[in-house]
Write an enzyme that holds these catalytic residues in place. Sequence first.
Site, PDB file in Angstrom:
ATOM      1  N   LYS A  28       0.846  -1.189   0.000  1.00  0.00           N
ATOM      2  CA  LYS A  28       0.000   0.000   0.000  1.00  0.00           C
ATOM      3  C   LYS A  28       0.887   1.247   0.000  1.00  0.00           C
ATOM      4  CE  LYS A  28      -4.181  -1.882   0.501  1.00  0.00           C
ATOM      5  NZ  LYS A  28      -5.344  -1.606  -0.367  1.00  0.00           N
ATOM      6  N   GLU A  72      -2.282  -0.826  -8.924  1.00  0.00           N
ATOM      7  CA  GLU A  72      -3.728  -0.897  -8.698  1.00  0.00           C
ATOM      8  C   GLU A  72      -4.264   0.477  -8.331  1.00  0.00           C
ATOM      9  OE1 GLU A  72      -6.851  -3.161  -5.715  1.00  0.00           O
ATOM     10  OE2 GLU A  72      -4.863  -4.043  -6.050  1.00  0.00           O
ATOM     11  N   LYS A 115     -14.498  -6.702  -6.120  1.00  0.00           N
ATOM     12  CA  LYS A 115     -14.697  -6.922  -4.683  1.00  0.00           C
ATOM     13  C   LYS A 115     -16.127  -7.419  -4.470  1.00  0.00           C
ATOM     14  CE  LYS A 115     -10.689  -5.078  -3.275  1.00  0.00           C
ATOM     15  NZ  LYS A 115     -10.626  -3.741  -2.667  1.00  0.00           N
TER      16      LYS A 115
END
Length: 336
Positions: free
Chosen positions: A153, A203, A250
């Site tokens: 991240k 991403e 998701k």
Amino acid sequence: MQITLKKYILPLAHTFTISRESRDEQDTLIVGLTLNGKTGYGEATSNPYYKITIEGMMAEIEAVRDQIEAYDFDTPENFYEHLESLNLHKFTLCALDLAANDLYGKLKDKPLYQIWDTTTDQYPITNYTIGIDTIEKMVAKLQEKPWPLYKIKLGTNEDVDIIRELRKHTDSVFRIDANTAWTAEETIKNAPLLKELGVEFLEQPLKADDWEGMALVKKKSVLPVIADESCIVETDVEACGPYFHGINIKLTKCGGLTPARRMIKKGRELGLQLMVGCMTESTVGISAIAQLLPQLDYVDMDGAMLLREDIATGVTILNDGKVIFPELPGSGIQLL
């Protein structure tokens, strides 16, 4: 059919930080659907970015409990149509749809991936996620969990330096998730540096609605770009096609396994790379994701691995990323 609802607070092994938030625990809703002595389980987490609370989802279900319990259950697909007519939020739909699919598999005495005519002979391994922290703590997390594939991240003022430092400590493949924190110019500038450091793809670097920026990124980035926040529901797949190399689906955001399978089909038709991601779910949600593995190019299903305590058994992820699928049918879930 009977519904049970229970809220859990899942403690995380470490404070988890992304570009827009930090947390030490994750609230989640577990839905049970019981029919003919079998119970299927589904899950949906709370999410401040999408303004979702457990109490809100429970209230939605309670408001239509009678209509759901009176439904003559036959297939998850038909049940999903019924649920959509009740105007439930996608996160709420997800918890119910996952439970319905698990129940269906248990009633048929088969795992879902077999019902869908796929096998587990080949499937992608999951990444393990390292949240934003000091460089020293990110290195420590990486060393604590040796893994062949990491999602890192990012969204700081020292993103490339972080990857340079992490690269000194592992030869594993990296994936980068900036969670909408970069600009197009940053993305294009960072991409060649990150590619040299062993990054596989980026991403969702830009804000979800920055289509002009994504057009430029797709044209000029030396790394593939995967949509996440830009790809929420089924209609987003076609919209993302011209701007991304792939999509991250998701289950909580799209409404469950039933719409996710349609998104996979549409993505394949458009030539997109396909990924399914998680939202720090327990093994209940992760086991549902695992049923889709044979249909995917990439997967991020490390949610239960990030917990200090789990609440269920189901799929087991080994230290090399391989998955042991449970003998129990459906998604293979049992609550502890």
